[in-house]
Design a protein around this motif. Structure first.
Motif, mmCIF file in Angstrom:
data_model
loop_
_atom_site.group_PDB
_atom_site.id
_atom_site.type_symbol
_atom_site.label_atom_id
_atom_site.label_comp_id
_atom_site.label_asym_id
_atom_site.label_seq_id
_atom_site.Cartn_x
_atom_site.Cartn_y
_atom_site.Cartn_z
ATOM 1 N N LEU A 214 0.699 -1.236 0.100
ATOM 2 C CA LEU A 214 0.133 -0.113 0.123
ATOM 3 C C LEU A 214 0.869 1.339 -0.102
ATOM 4 N N ASP A 215 1.830 1.205 0.820
ATOM 5 C CA ASP A 215 2.718 2.172 1.032
ATOM 6 C C ASP A 215 3.474 2.667 -0.628
ATOM 7 N N ALA A 216 3.799 1.664 -1.210
ATOM 8 C CA ALA A 216 4.518 1.967 -2.755
ATOM 9 C C ALA A 216 3.279 2.139 -3.588
ATOM 10 N N ALA A 217 1.973 1.651 -3.572
ATOM 11 C CA ALA A 217 1.084 1.871 -4.456
ATOM 12 C C ALA A 217 0.496 3.215 -4.236
ATOM 13 N N SER A 218 0.565 3.988 -2.973
ATOM 14 C CA SER A 218 0.090 5.185 -2.791
ATOM 15 C C SER A 218 0.790 6.367 -3.425
ATOM 16 N N ASN A 219 2.091 5.902 -3.809
ATOM 17 C CA ASN A 219 2.773 7.098 -4.677
ATOM 18 C C ASN A 219 2.201 7.378 -6.208
ATOM 19 N N PHE A 220 1.129 6.639 -6.650
ATOM 20 C CA PHE A 220 0.566 6.793 -7.782
ATOM 21 C C PHE A 220 -0.922 7.000 -7.648
ATOM 22 N N SER A 221 -1.458 7.331 -6.344
ATOM 23 C CA SER A 221 -2.834 7.965 -6.183
ATOM 24 C C SER A 221 -2.877 8.479 -5.137
ATOM 25 N N ASP A 222 -3.399 9.844 -5.196
ATOM 26 C CA ASP A 222 -3.637 10.847 -3.939
ATOM 27 C C ASP A 222 -4.647 10.372 -3.153
ATOM 28 N N ASP A 223 -5.760 9.717 -3.982
ATOM 29 C CA ASP A 223 -7.024 9.307 -2.994
ATOM 30 C C ASP A 223 -6.195 8.268 -2.213
ATOM 31 N N LEU A 224 -5.644 7.301 -2.543
ATOM 32 C CA LEU A 224 -5.055 6.166 -1.726
ATOM 33 C C LEU A 224 -4.118 6.832 -0.423
ATOM 34 N N MET A 225 -3.219 7.825 -0.841
ATOM 35 C CA MET A 225 -2.378 8.577 0.067
ATOM 36 C C MET A 225 -3.370 9.167 1.186
ATOM 37 N N GLU A 226 -4.149 9.804 0.798
ATOM 38 C CA GLU A 226 -5.171 10.358 1.615
ATOM 39 C C GLU A 226 -6.037 9.786 2.707
ATOM 40 N N ALA A 227 -6.446 8.519 2.209
ATOM 41 C CA ALA A 227 -7.102 7.232 2.724
ATOM 42 C C ALA A 227 -6.140 6.737 3.803
ATOM 43 N N LEU A 228 -4.910 6.463 3.562
ATOM 44 C CA LEU A 228 -3.889 5.751 4.397
ATOM 45 C C LEU A 228 -3.461 6.824 5.441
ATOM 46 N N LEU A 229 -3.329 8.440 5.047
ATOM 47 C CA LEU A 229 -2.856 9.102 6.147
ATOM 48 C C LEU A 229 -4.162 9.682 7.039
ATOM 49 N N GLY A 230 -5.135 9.938 6.631
ATOM 50 C CA GLY A 230 -6.361 10.215 7.143
ATOM 51 C C GLY A 230 -7.307 8.942 7.830
ATOM 52 N N GLU A 231 -6.563 7.889 7.597
ATOM 53 C CA GLU A 231 -7.178 6.817 8.169
ATOM 54 C C GLU A 231 -8.727 6.515 7.586
ATOM 55 N N GLY A 232 -8.817 6.856 6.336
ATOM 56 C CA GLY A 232 -10.076 6.918 5.787
ATOM 57 C C GLY A 232 -10.280 5.188 5.425
#
Length: 696
Positions: A214-232
């Motif tokens: 997930l950490d590596a994949a989040s570099n290609f998607s802002d939505d995923l990055m936000e969901a991971l950081l914002g615990e969405g």
């Protein structure tokens, strides 16, 4: 047909990583075949994709085979390619027309020498790939180590999509890191998938690798990055979209695993092809507009546009020549007229078929992204076919130069006729297989990429054309070059009644390393008129074809002309050509010429206990060991060895290692021949010339 539901994929890998076994399973799970046959099958049937008798006997793939299958609601065009470096052109031409690839790796061998070559080819044609770590049921299997090798040796951003449940003989299934479910493959041929909770002892590992993914994949998607950081909420669609984006940009490689032989892990891999590899409309393809000075034109994947397609492979079947074609833009329809932009000829599409390995089905049209075959079209490998008045050419594929040659002699008159037919067909089908008649010895010479390559063609002549030939000693493609600068000042005068010939050419030649030949015109004040400058270049070029040491081509020479003389009446194009040839001979003798030989990059893999024997064998063959690394009780040795020393090496290697080691080699560079060998080559050449003179 919906183009977004189409995938053009190739299966490529190192020798014996299980490409053909994997493609056999893909055919089975997509209901294309109803029984699985093994590559070296005891049932005498052999794999469907290895349709040549020779392939089944040797258990290797020689020609790439194409087939179309349906997985769920998606259509796959699958091409199975050879692993041996001798058949590298088959891989090149397949990758040229594919949109995505499955890079198969052995879970024990990992990234091997040919995997590196294949990866280089994938990068050359910008083909996104997913990796499949096969043979997880073998002793010593370690997919995590292979994932690290993908990063370190190939520089790929590889992440596990699954982790194994058990390894070696305890391989039961896989854990899917996106759905966080365990998948077991049950039923006789692994057709029944059972989803269950992750075994307790694998829970921590699964969470660790999922987090990495997930950490590596989040570099290609802002939505995923936000969901991971914002615990969405992190949804599966979000993760898949991010991985797809990274894979298509060639910046991410999803790693699947399983065992094709044991029918485990194939269905999730096929789902991975659908989720992460591109459909034809997502790949940018360019053609060159021949009417506009080869300007780049981006092709569309629109069925209504004029057709642009590439004939990437030829095969001579029982019904005549079969041309495999990839459609890039527009449609190919039965009965339509197409234009071959190389030969500038129009032809009518008579019979259009879809190939399923050796069998074929008739179709009425090929849509954008499709891989189809045409019958009875006179063309060469790499030709572009257009309609609607377009004059485009697809960029051609990279074809390496042959490094080895053999003389072949037919046994009788009937064999001679058949040999001519066979050679004509094989040279048309395979651009790396070349043939010519040596003007001096009058022998027919065949050239190719390695011993196995030529061996297979000679065997095919015997079988398919019933043509018995005797082969001579293998010959190495030597080259000659110069080692220092030398001046020339040569006058050509011929006066025998009528108009004479006169031309003087002066200047110097010097060695260059990055090109085979370069010509520089430094003439001042019209010492040689402009119209005769190209004649000098022509004369120098003609001299390059045959050196004076051993009669091989000359490379690495830069010729500069800076002075000369002409005669208003007697000078001519031919006079300056002859003068340039005389000047070249004069300077070549003074420039300390030497002989160059092809140096091969050899990779040998075998048990560590035989490493000493392997080192000894390389040293005896004037080889230089570049690197050696041990991996448990397995070691890999990389070396640079002259091709002339590698003949018959496979037999020697087998006897030194009890048949447990294997090697692959490919051309690396040209290197200088040692003096002792150089002298022997020169004296042999002089002796051969003397005998030919006496014979005349």
């Amino acid at each position: 047909m919906d183009i977004s539901k189409m995938r053009n994929i190739g299966i490529s890998a190192h020798i014996d990583s299980g490409k053909t076994t994997l493609s056999e399973r893909i055919l089975f799970y997509c209901d294309k075949i109803h029984a699985i046959h093994e590559v070296r099958g005891k049932d005498g049937v052999g794999a469907v994709m290895d349709n040549m008798e020779l392939e089944r006997e040797r258990g290797i793939t020689i020609q790439s085979a194409s087939t179309q299958v349906q997985w769920k609601d998606h259509i796959f065009n699958v091409i199975d390619t050879p692993g041996h470096v001798d058949f590298t052109v088959e891989v090149e031409r397949s990758l040229r027309v594919l949109d995505g690839a499955i890079l198969v790796l052995c879970s024990v061998g990992g990234v091997q020498s040919q995997s590196i070559t294949v990866d280089r080819q994938l990068k050359r044609y910008h083909v996104p790939r997913i990796a499949f770590v096969n043979k997880c049921d073998r002793t010593g299997a370690n997919p995590f180590k292979v994932r690290m090798q993908l990063r370190e040796k190939l520089g790929l951003n590889a992440y596990m999509m699954e982790i194994p449940i058990g390894l070696e003989d305890k391989l039961e299934g896989v854990v899917d890191l996106i759905t966080m479910k365990a998948i077991y493959f049950e039923g006789e041929s692994g057709t029944d998938l059972r989803y269950a909770e992750i075994p307790a002892h694998l829970q921590a590992d699964a969470e660790k690798y999922r987090e990495e993914l997930l950490d590596a994949a989040s570099n290609f998607s802002d939505d995923l990055m936000e969901a991971l950081l914002g615990e969405g909420e992190v949804t599966e669609d979000m993760i898949n979209a991010a991985i797809r984006k990274g894979t298509l940009a060639e910046q991410f490689v999803p790693v699947f695993l399983g065992s094709a032989y044991k029918n485990k892990g194939i269905q999730p891999l096929l789902d991975g092809v659908v989720k992460y590899l591109p459909n034809p409309s997502e790949v940018k393809n360019y053609a060159l507009d021949l009417d506009k000075n080869e300007e780049k034109v981006e092709l569309t994947s629109n069925a209504n546009d004029p057709c642009v397609s590439l004939g990437f492979k030829l095969e001579d079947g029982q019904y005549g020549q079969l041309t495999y074609v990839r459609v890039y833009q527009g449609c190919i329809k039965k009965g339509e007229e197409l234009y071959n932009t190389r030969s500038r000829k129009k032809f009518k599409v008579g019979r259009l078929v879809r190939m399923n390995s050796a069998s074929m089905e008739d179709i009425n049209e090929g849509v954008p992204g499709d891989i189809v075959a045409l019958f009875g079209v006179d063309c060469a490998s790499g030709d572009t076919f257009c309609s609607g008045g377009l004059n485009y050419a697809m960029t051609s594929m990279f074809v390496p130069n042959p490094v080895i040659s053999l003389s072949i002699t037919p046994k009788d008159k009937k064999a001679a006729d058949q040999m001519a037919k066979a050679l004509n067909r094989f040279t048309k089908e395979d651009p790396t297989f070349q043939t010519y008649v040596d003007p001096e010895s009058n022998q027919t010479i065949i050239k190719g990429m390695g011993e196995l390559h030529l061996d297979v063609y000679v065997e095919r002549m015997r079988r398919e054309y019933n043509c018995d030939v005797e082969t001579g000693m293998p010959q190495v493609a030597y080259r000659e070059t110069i080692t220092q600068q030398a001046d020339f000042n040569y006058t050509h005068k011929k006066q025998t009644g009528g108009s004479g010939q006169y031309g003087r050419v002066a200047g110097f030649m010097e060695p260059i390393s990055d090109k085979d030949y370069e010509f520089v015109d430094n003439i001042k004040g019209g010492a040689i008129p402009n119209e005769y400058i190209p004649s000098c270049d022509k004369g120098f070029r003609a001299s390059l074809t045959k050196g004076s040491l051993i009669g091989f081509p000359i490379v690495g020479v830069k010729c500069t002309i800076n002075d000369g003389q002409f005669h208003p009446v007697d000078s001519s194009d031919i006079a300056f050509q002859v003068a340039a040839q005389g000047a070249f001979r004069e300077a070549y003798a003074k420039a300390k010429p030497c002989i160059m030989e092809p140096i091969m990059k050899v990779s040998i893999e075998g048990p560590t206990e035989f490493q000493g024997n392997i080192f000894g064998a390389i040293n005896q063959r004037r080889g230089i060991i570049v690197s050696s690394n041990e991996d448990g009780n397995f070691s890999r040795v990389e070396a640079e060895v002259p091709l002339s020393e590698m003949f018959g090496f496979s037999t020697v290697l087998r006897s030194l290692t009890q048949g447990k080691a294997e090697f692959s080699m490919e051309f690396e560079k040209y290197g200088k021949v040692p003096n002792a060998i150089s002298e022997k080559l020169i004296s042999d050449y002089q002796e051969k010339k003397r005998k030919e003179q006496q014979g005349k």
